[in-house]
Design an enzyme around this catalytic site. Structure first.
Site, short mmCIF file in Angstrom:
data_model
loop_
_atom_site.label_atom_id
_atom_site.label_comp_id
_atom_site.label_asym_id
_atom_site.label_seq_id
_atom_site.Cartn_x
_atom_site.Cartn_y
_atom_site.Cartn_z
CG ASP A 70 -2.03 -1.07 1.09
OD1 ASP A 70 -2.17 -1.66 0.01
OD2 ASP A 70 -2.72 -1.30 2.09
CG ASP B 71 -9.35 -1.09 3.36
OD1 ASP B 71 -10.08 -1.92 2.79
OD2 ASP B 71 -8.17 -1.31 3.66
CB CYS C 206 -8.95 -0.71 -0.46
SG CYS C 206 -8.06 -2.27 -0.34
#
Length: 431
Positions: free
Chosen positions: A333, A340, A363
């Site tokens: 990352d 996320d 994500c």
């Protein structure tokens, strides 16, 4: 009931004293650990004191807002009282069930300088905290099963919903925890919820009202500040997250404001399983410092050589604003911000600079309804945006200052759907 003020000084104290006046303080934190604190009680540590090999483990609660338990400082001088746990303050952590990934360690011994176990209505402020160990070689530092350590750990288990926990103006540094254990109480500040012994009678363990404000967290492993991983993780599967689920199983009224995190081995600041958490005016500096092959060498069956700086996990309508992130280290990352797995994350008015994994990631498939607007990215590296397998990322009215040769979309992490609208891109001069 009349409240009591307890004074503790490593400079002038004696454990045979009453501890009830500045002229007759206790000498050690052991005396406080023996006391059942009551609502309204205060524990004050003298400035300039150093409590080596000691810890505070609090299992008592305040009553309501005007009857908090307070732990802070007294006396003259600028030096905060310092708790040096040195690996002491051991307790056993157990979520009561396995976590969302079978590789995550979910039980084991932890050393915490301050532990709040089923504690609520408490204020802790103006204390310096360390929990270090001297390592003579790199192999020992990277050992796969070294002790998990925390500066401040909080646990919710057998009291249902915990309310009103405030950590303010703490200086936490040199906490050498286990870099591989993402969801143990491991790092600078880490809060968790465990499976109750009898959930039918106590209710779900969770948090409603946590403030972490004006804290400085430096050189800690693994996490900088995390609030708070939950044994109820299975209730949050999927992309669409219902507000009622958070009110029953998740965390509410989480505020993380004006904190500075530097050299966190992994992630810097993360709210977890939270409804509308507010994360603002924080700075993350040079984090993910241990997410590399030099230190992260022996994960065994644990995965997770990944870290970003300031981001949510399984939150709904999380707001991130006026934060600054710079120099996050490259890993799988390595970006400043990461929308996320969660629903409705908003990033606005944030700044990022020279993060080796870029500015923002959206994500995977379970990150939905996320927006990134009115932010500034200056000379981030590796690829500015990572919409990896994301269904609906929205990026608008940002200003991206991009070095020549750095792509707007990070290579191998751009296979999602992204809407780009009214962004300004300025190419930085190579001079």
């Amino acid at each position: 009931m009349k409240s009591t003020i307890y004074y503790v000084s490593s400079l002038t104290g004696n454990d045979k004293n009453s501890g009830l006046t500045p002229d007759s303080p206790f000498a050690s934190l052991d005396k406080i650990n023996e006391i059942s604190l009551c609502p309204g009680d205060k524990v004050l540590l003298e400035k300039g004191s150093v409590f080596s090999g000691q810890y505070l483990h609090i299992k008592n609660c305040g009553d309501y807002e005007k009857e908090l338990i307070e732990i802070g400082a007294y006396g003259e001088g600028k030096a905060m009282p310092r708790i040096e746990a040195d690996g002491k303050g051991m307790w056993y952590q157990d979520y009561g069930l396995s976590l969302d990934s079978p590789g995550h360690i979910y039980k084991g011994d932890v050393s915490s300088a301050i532990l709040l176990y089923d504690t609520e209505n408490i204020l802790i402020h103006d204390i310096e905290i360390t929990n270090a160990e001297e390592y003579t070689d790199a192999e020992s530092y990277s050992a796969p099963y070294k002790t998990d350590r925390t500066g401040v750990a909080a646990v919710s288990k057998n009291r249902g919903t915990l309310h009103n926990i405030t950590l303010k103006n703490l200086y936490i540094h040199d906490v050498n925890g286990n870099v591989y254990n993402k969801h143990m109480n491991n790092g600078g500040i880490y809060m968790t919820s465990f499976k109750p012994d009898d959930q039918d009678s106590t209710g779900v363990s969770r948090y409603d009202g946590v403030t972490v404000e004006d804290c400085v967290v430096i050189n800690v492993s693994r996490w900088g500040i995390a609030v708070g991983y939950s044994y109820c993780h299975a209730k949050f599967k999927g992309a669409e997250l219902n507000e009622d689920t958070f009110k029953k199983y998740g965390n509410e009224n989480i505020l993380m404001r004006n904190n500075y995190v530097k050299f966190a081995g992994g992630d810097a600041i993360t709210p977890m399983y939270a409804l509308r958490p507010l994360v603002e005016h924080n700075t993350a500096d040079s984090c993910a410092s241990e997410m590399n092959d030099r230190i992260y060498r022996y994960p065994k069956k644990r995965m997770g050589k990944v870290a970003a700086a300031i981001w949510p996990w399984k939150c709904k309508d999380a707001m991130f604003r006026y934060n600054e992130v710079h120099d996050t280290r490259l890993n799988q990352d390595g970006m400043a911000y990461d929308a996320d797995s969660g629903d409705g994350t908003v990033y606005q008015y944030n700044y990022s600079r020279q993060n080796e994994g870029g500015c923002i990631m959206f994500c995977m498939q379970e990150a939905i309804h996320n927006t990134f607007t009115y932010n500034i990215s200056y000379d981030d590296l590796g690829g500015i945006i990572s919409p990896v397998k994301n269904p609906d990322s929205f990026v608008a009215e940002n200003h991206f200052y991009i070095r020549k040769g750095v792509p707007l979309l990070r290579r191998k992490m751009k296979n999602g759907k992204i809407t780009l609208k009214d962004n300004v891109i300025t190419e930085l001069s190579s001079k």
